[in-house]
Structure formats: C-alpha cells, structure tokens
Design a protein around this motif. Sequence first.
Motif, PDB file in Angstrom:
ATOM      1  N   PRO A 107      33.167 -48.962  44.836  1.00  0.00           N
ATOM      2  CA  PRO A 107      34.583 -49.195  44.547  1.00  0.00           C
ATOM      3  C   PRO A 107      35.088 -50.577  44.959  1.00  0.00           C
ATOM      4  O   PRO A 107      36.046 -51.082  44.367  1.00  0.00           O
ATOM      5  CB  PRO A 107      35.288 -48.092  45.367  1.00  0.00           C
ATOM      6  N   VAL A 108      34.450 -51.201  45.941  1.00  0.00           N
ATOM      7  CA  VAL A 108      34.868 -52.547  46.338  1.00  0.00           C
ATOM      8  C   VAL A 108      34.527 -53.541  45.228  1.00  0.00           C
ATOM      9  O   VAL A 108      35.327 -54.427  44.897  1.00  0.00           O
ATOM     10  CB  VAL A 108      34.195 -52.963  47.659  1.00  0.00           C
ATOM     11  N   PHE A 109      33.359 -53.395  44.627  1.00  0.00           N
ATOM     12  CA  PHE A 109      32.997 -54.260  43.504  1.00  0.00           C
ATOM     13  C   PHE A 109      33.892 -53.977  42.294  1.00  0.00           C
ATOM     14  O   PHE A 109      34.289 -54.903  41.583  1.00  0.00           O
ATOM     15  CB  PHE A 109      31.523 -54.061  43.130  1.00  0.00           C
ATOM     16  N   GLU A 110      34.195 -52.701  42.085  1.00  0.00           N
ATOM     17  CA  GLU A 110      35.109 -52.350  40.994  1.00  0.00           C
ATOM     18  C   GLU A 110      36.483 -52.970  41.224  1.00  0.00           C
ATOM     19  O   GLU A 110      37.123 -53.463  40.284  1.00  0.00           O
ATOM     20  CB  GLU A 110      35.229 -50.829  40.890  1.00  0.00           C
ATOM     21  N   SER A 134      39.852 -59.644  39.182  1.00  0.00           N
ATOM     22  CA  SER A 134      39.517 -60.881  38.475  1.00  0.00           C
ATOM     23  C   SER A 134      40.031 -60.886  37.043  1.00  0.00           C
ATOM     24  O   SER A 134      40.216 -61.941  36.446  1.00  0.00           O
ATOM     25  CB  SER A 134      38.001 -61.104  38.479  1.00  0.00           C
ATOM     26  N   ARG A 135      40.276 -59.696  36.504  1.00  0.00           N
ATOM     27  CA  ARG A 135      40.816 -59.562  35.147  1.00  0.00           C
ATOM     28  C   ARG A 135      42.328 -59.385  35.149  1.00  0.00           C
ATOM     29  O   ARG A 135      42.924 -59.138  34.108  1.00  0.00           O
ATOM     30  CB  ARG A 135      40.165 -58.377  34.437  1.00  0.00           C
ATOM     31  N   GLY A 136      42.927 -59.452  36.334  1.00  0.00           N
ATOM     32  CA  GLY A 136      44.378 -59.326  36.437  1.00  0.00           C
ATOM     33  C   GLY A 136      44.900 -57.935  36.224  1.00  0.00           C
ATOM     34  O   GLY A 136      46.089 -57.743  35.937  1.00  0.00           O
ATOM     35  N   ARG A 137      44.043 -56.921  36.417  1.00  0.00           N
ATOM     36  CA  ARG A 137      44.440 -55.543  36.129  1.00  0.00           C
ATOM     37  C   ARG A 137      44.855 -54.761  37.374  1.00  0.00           C
ATOM     38  O   ARG A 137      45.241 -53.603  37.276  1.00  0.00           O
ATOM     39  CB  ARG A 137      43.292 -54.820  35.425  1.00  0.00           C
ATOM     40  N   MET A 138      44.771 -55.393  38.561  1.00  0.00           N
ATOM     41  CA  MET A 138      45.204 -54.714  39.785  1.00  0.00           C
ATOM     42  C   MET A 138      46.009 -55.667  40.662  1.00  0.00           C
ATOM     43  O   MET A 138      45.604 -56.012  41.781  1.00  0.00           O
ATOM     44  CB  MET A 138      44.005 -54.169  40.572  1.00  0.00           C
TER      45      MET A 138
END
Length: 241
Positions: free
Chosen positions: A183-186, A192-196
Amino acid sequence: MSIDSVTDIWETLFSAQPDPPGFLVLVTAATALLVVAFRPLWRVARNAVTIAHEGGHALVALLTGRKLRGIRLEFDTSGLTLSAGRPTGPGMIFTLLAGYVAPSLIGLGGAWLLGGNRITLLLWLAVALLLLMLINIRNVFGAVSVVVTGAIVFAVSWYTSPQVQAAFAYVGVWFLLIGGVPPVFELQKLRSRGRMPESDADQLAGLTHIPALFWVAVFLAVDVAALVIGGFMLAGQWLAG
C-alpha cells in the motif's frame, strides 16, 4: 460463571501451544506471499489491511486524547477515520502517521506472540480488537467486513484443532507483515498521478512543513523494518521446528 471456568479460560488464553512443525512457517509464508502477489486474491484480502490501517488511526487518536467520530470501510478497500480535536499538534501528527504503519506493526506484535507460541491469545486479541472497532464503524459495508473477519477468527479459535489454529495464525501474521508494504507503493503511485492530494503523507506535510515524500519514506522504512524483524522472529520458529 464458576471459578473453575474462569481458570480454564485463563489457562487456555495464556498457556503456550506446542511448537509448530518447521515446514508450517515456510508454507504459511509462501501462502501469504501468494495472496499478496496474486491480484484477484489481493483485492479481497486487502480489506484486512484496510481494517488494520484504519484501526491504527483510531487507536492512536484515542491514545493522544482525540475524540473518535467514526470509521468507514469502503468496497474499493479505501477507508476513512474521523476524529475530533486540535487540527494541529502531536496528536494529529501521530494519528496520521499511524495508518500506513499499523498493519506491519500489528504483524510484528503477532510474530512476537507466535514466538512464544501464544496462538490462542493472538486469535482472541484479534477478536477483541475487531469488536472494539465494530462499535465505531459508521457504514454497512464496514460493519459487514469487520463482522465477517471477526467471525472467521473466532470460529477458527473456538472450533478448530490446534494445528489449524497455528496455520491460520501464521498465515495472518505473515500476511500483515508482507501486505503492509504494497500500500505504500500504491500510495506514492497515486500521489505521483495527482489522485491522492489529501493522503496521509500530504496532510503530514501540511502539518509539519516536511515534504510528503519524506513521510512516504518513513512509512516504507517502518513497514520494511517490521517485515525483516518479524520475519526473523518467525524464522526462529522454523529453525526450532
């Protein structure tokens, strides 16, 4: 309940079970790794990691004097823990910090209990913590997830043989140790995609003025350390067996 009954329960909880066969440690480690690596299984089993994640937030919130408002667990394996209190300060920082490290640290605690062959105690502690968490769940899916998980753990601890209990406990602990890392990599991938934009790491960055990537690295370092230390603890059981 008679004194004899209480004594029997106490002895059942705190007595050490026989050493498991050495191969059990390796087989359960491989099983847990398969569950984490095989995406269809991971999609389902990841709910257990989310339960531990949100439970970590909730526990630390209470320990730091915050008021717990509720926990939500969603079908997509995301979750949300709401607490009331100062929006800044150590309490909020530690509460945010707890989520991504909780599954691995719980797994490490489980490895320590397994090292002492306290398998029944481990399973009953899991049931107790799930019951406490259930009180604070605020959505139907979350309640169902916690009830089903708790029912499975209770059924194994109450109705199955010591050998089945040992196998279940080892798979569960290995799963938390290994499953705490992906989950840390997720998280970083989504960031990095600006989704969180409101992730735990980004909220920590806002509170501490330390870059979010630093907090992601802290999550990863703690989780990997727990995996290594817990793995050595469990490997000791393998060598002893």
